[in-house]
Scaffold this active site. Structure first.
Site, short mmCIF file in Angstrom:
data_model
loop_
_atom_site.label_atom_id
_atom_site.label_comp_id
_atom_site.label_asym_id
_atom_site.label_seq_id
_atom_site.Cartn_x
_atom_site.Cartn_y
_atom_site.Cartn_z
N GLY A 360 42.08 39.02 29.98
CA GLY A 360 41.53 37.91 30.65
C GLY A 360 40.16 37.51 30.53
N GLY A 362 36.49 35.80 32.73
CA GLY A 362 35.99 34.81 33.87
C GLY A 362 34.50 34.91 33.48
N GLY A 363 33.90 33.97 34.56
CA GLY A 363 32.49 33.69 34.31
C GLY A 363 31.58 35.00 34.14
N PHE A 364 31.92 35.97 34.83
CA PHE A 364 30.82 37.00 34.33
C PHE A 364 31.32 38.09 33.46
CE2 PHE A 364 29.64 35.78 38.60
CZ PHE A 364 28.38 35.88 38.78
N GLY A 365 32.27 37.77 32.55
CA GLY A 365 32.57 38.75 31.55
C GLY A 365 34.32 38.74 31.29
N VAL A 367 37.85 41.01 30.43
CA VAL A 367 38.81 42.26 30.52
C VAL A 367 39.61 42.43 29.48
CG1 VAL A 367 40.53 43.28 31.72
CG2 VAL A 367 38.97 41.67 33.11
N LYS A 381 36.26 46.08 32.00
CA LYS A 381 35.72 44.59 32.48
C LYS A 381 34.19 44.64 32.13
CE LYS A 381 35.83 41.55 36.48
NZ LYS A 381 36.90 40.63 35.86
N ASP A 478 38.30 36.18 47.32
CA ASP A 478 39.20 35.40 46.31
C ASP A 478 40.45 35.90 46.05
OD1 ASP A 478 39.27 33.52 44.47
OD2 ASP A 478 38.40 34.50 42.70
#
Length: 682
Positions: A360, A362-365, A367, A381, A478
């Site tokens: 997956g 996301g905005g910060f990195g 996985v 992650k 979240d």
């Protein structure tokens, strides 16, 4: 000489103060439920009525115990007060009155508070917590004690002192549980004194409304927690006070109760002296000399061997030390429960972070799936762009998160810090995220009802741990199906539960300058004003519950346009047709559980945060089928079928990060797929 005597005197006074048990008027602990009411409201009037009557009622009772209820739901106030068994009437009334004052000062406008004072216990709440005492509701495994201790020097071996404490606790539990049969007041109270050196004093007490078996269960739970956590560590605790609303268990090396002890106990036998401490035998002098010589030679050989090994290791790893000299200092810091990985290890495990191992993004990195050399599977992650300042603080934060252990949380195994990047290593969860099972049409109805219910309950228990039972309170912020992973047994595990501890800036306990979350799951007070409290997680949990039960996404599009699940559920609820949103195959107990979950979900998504239950009440409502639930009010973000959703609401599972304005605006959003939390010490 005068200065030395003065210092010695001060030392004696300080030691004496440390050894004393807590003073009689002390407030030992206060626990707030975070369920708020409005000032000058009906609930406050009902609570004020209880505060005016309960102290006198408790002091007038032979057992020093009273319960009371004022008002009707949803503004009903319920309270319990129990005074220590050796308190007189005036001391009992004063303690309960002072406990109400403590609650108002420390937990203002909180609907639920538990105050543990030395001479009494007070609990009040907006929920009917006394229902827990019913035989079919009582579960001792759900009781979480409050324990206070003081450590110091005890003139006895650890094993002997632990045996003495265990002995006095065993006698107290037996005496207190049997007390109901010997008096008409059902006063579960016992004190004991043991002729140990130093003497030991103990006290046990239960709420009179418990049955003898429940009293024994309750005290047994306190006994087990004290024994496991405090009697097996050094330095030893000179006094310990273990509390629940329903019972208490204490010991101290100093007297702390009034009057003569009910039980006079003998100390347990002292452990046999160690063989090495036996008196010397003159006839074995030569043997001792030979032994001394052998020991000296052995020590010398050991020193030489260690020196040679050190030299070899130095030359062997000198090149590696030079090569990694520019890496983070965190590479050289480690603790047993938080593994520090080096970058080559994680590169090898993930195939150098290849696209095929990506789980997956996301905005910060991103996985990645990985396999360590020993065959263990992990999830890595990446947290990109971490600056190099505050290295020790970063390490401490990660270690704190690694200490959070619960079966419904994804376990953080360790981390790697390389130059300006930080990588977190988690356990690998095979079945992936919950959204694949709820909204993937290819899988069909992959979950049966038992699995759906266990997922709802497991998520609630994970949140309960984060909010109330962990060493630091964490607000997830979240919660959504993407952040709920399912293990091989379909047990839910909450992911990304502590990253704000590492990444967030510009926040306080009550308000944050940056909003992070996912539309459809964000509470209105958080999305619009940045207000942070445990109730924003309750809102997200309510949405999750409704999605899990109905197997529908909160924000989806169909041929009729955009549909909001909260609106749809509320329409059916008010029309009495909510069963149409359930599977047709559900019947009997399963249908009743599903309807109860929808009821709880609607209570969690109400507009006013004060009307949402706290997470402990949620778990209580989910597991108590015969508990009466308050009727829900219209949920937040309710839109009639004829009304289109605002343009700011986005479909799907996209997460957003934006600076806090006075109102939510679509402009200026940047995508961010990471979970931030709001942790702060208790």
């Amino acid at each position: 000489m005068v200065a030395r005597r003065y210092a010695a005197a001060v030392t004696v006074v300080v030691v004496a103060l440390v050894l004393l048990p807590p003073p009689a008027a002390a407030t030992l602990r206060i626990s707030c439920d975070d369920s708020e009411y409005t000032a000058n409201s009906t609930f406050q009037a009902n609570l004020d009525l209880l505060a005016a009557t309960l102290p006198a009622n408790a002091s007038a009772s032979p057992a020093g115990f009273a319960t009371a209820t004022a008002g009707a739901a949803p503004d009903q106030a319920n309270a319990l007060a129990l005074c220590r068994g050796d308190s007189n009437a005036s001391a009992c009334a004063a303690c309960v009155a002072a406990a109400f004052q403590d609650a108002q000062q420390e937990c203002p406008l909180d609907k639920g508070v538990a105050v543990y004072r030395d001479a009494c216990v007070l609990r009040f709440a907006g929920i009917r917590f006394l229902d827990f005492l019913q035989g079919d509701q009582w579960l001792v495994a759900e009781l979480i004690p409050v324990v206070d201790t003081a450590t110091g020097s005890v003139n006895a071996s650890e094993a002997w002192f632990s045996a003495a404490v265990s002995g006095i606790f065993t006698a107290l539990v037996d005496r207190a549980a049997a007390a109901a049969a010997s008096n008409t007041t059902r006063k579960y109270f016992a004190t004991a004194e043991m002729g140990f050196d130093p003497k030991l004093y103990g006290l046990a007490q239960c709420v009179p409304d418990l049955t003898p078996a429940q009293c024994r269960d309750c005290l047994g739970q306190l006994f087990r927690v004290t024994e496991q956590r405090y009697l097996s560590v050094r330095p030893l605790s000179q006094w310990s006070s273990s509390f629940l609303v329903w019972c208490s268990l204490r010991y101290s090396v100093s007297p702390f109760y009034q009057g003569q002890a009910m039980l006079q106990l003998a100390a347990p036998p002292a452990p046999s002296p160690d063989a090495t401490m036996a008196p010397p035998n003159p006839e074995r002098g030569a043997g001792r000399n030979r032994s001394a010589a052998g020991i000296s030679a052995g020590v010398a050989c050991s020193v030489v061997l260690v020196f040679l090994l050190s030299v070899c290791l130095f030359f062997r790893f000198r090149r590696r030390i030079k090569a990694t000299g520019n890496d983070h200092p965190l590479e050289k810091i480690g603790r047993a429960h938080c593994t520090i990985f080096d970058l080559p290890t994680l590169q090898q495990a993930t195939g150098h972070f290849t696209e095929k191992n990506k789980l997956g993004e996301g905005g910060f990195g991103t996985v990645y799936k990985g396999i360590l050399s020993d065959g263990q599977m992990i999830a890595v992650k990446t947290l990109l762009g971490r600056t190099g300042h505050g290295l020790q603080q970063l390490h401490n934060e990660i270690v704190l998160l690694a200490e959070l252990q619960h079966k419904n949380l994804v376990r953080l195994q360790g981390f790697c810090s390389h130059q300006n990047d930080t990588l977190l290593v988690y356990e690998y969860i095979k079945n992936g995220s919950l959204d694949n099972f709820l909204f993937d049409d290819a899988r069909g109805n992959a979950l049966n009802w038992e699995q759906q219910y266990n997922i709802v309950l497991g998520i609630a228990k994970g949140i309960l741990y984060l909010h109330e039972d962990s060493s630091m309170r964490i607000i997830h912020r979240d919660l959504k199906p993407n952040n709920i992973l399912l293990d091989d047994d379909m047990e839910p595990k909450i992911a990304d539960f502590g990253l704000a501890r590492l990444l967030e800036e510009g926040h306080t306990e009550s308000r944050t300058a940056r909003i992070v979350g996912t539309f459809g799951y964000m509470a209105p007070e958080y999305a619009m004003h940045g207000n942070v409290s445990p109730k924003i997680d309750i809102f997200s949990f309510g949405v999750l519950t409704l999605e899990i039960v109905t197997m529908r996404n909160n924000c989806t599009s169909d041929e009729h346009g955009t549909v909001n699940l909260l609106s749809d559920v509320w329409d059916h609820w008010t029309k009495g047709t909510i069963s149409q949103m359930l599977r047709g195959s559900l019947d009997g107990c399963a249908r009743s559980q599903a309807l109860r979950c929808i009821h709880v979900g609607l209570l969690c998504v109400q507009q006013d945060p004060g009307h949402r239950p706290d997470i402990s009440a949620v778990v209580f409502m989910l597991t108590r089928d015969n508990m009466e639930l308050q009727p829900p009010s219209q949920p937040a973000f309710f839109f009639g079928r004829e009304q289109p959703l605002p343009a700011s609401v986005s479909n799907g599972q996209s997460s957003y990060l934006f600076d806090r304005p006075d109102f939510v605006s679509q402009q200026g959003f940047s995508v961010n797929g990471i979970t931030l939390t709001e942790p702060y010490p208790r």
